[in-house]
Design a protein around this motif. Structure first.
Motif: not given
Length: 58
Positions: A22-26, A32-34
């Motif tokens: 979950y941490h890696q997915l976050g 992707l947003n940067e």
């Protein structure tokens, strides 16, 4: 009977491995947003497509 769950709801991780996933997915979703920085844009120059990938134009 159908299971009902709320959209956008994530159950808490049950193991350390799942927590790490979950941490890696976050982190991936945040990256992707940067917007790319200047060096990344300059390094990624526009290139022409290889000849076999270009269709014939008449």
């Amino acid at each position: 009977m159908k299971d009902k769950s709320k959209a956008g709801f994530i159950s808490l991780p049950k193991s350390k491995r799942q927590c790490k996933l979950y941490h890696q997915l976050g982190k991936f979703a945040e990256s992707l947003n940067e917007l790319p920085d200047t060096q990344a844009v300059l390094k990624d120059r526009v290139k022409s497509a290889p000849l076999p990938h270009v269709p014939m134009v008449f």
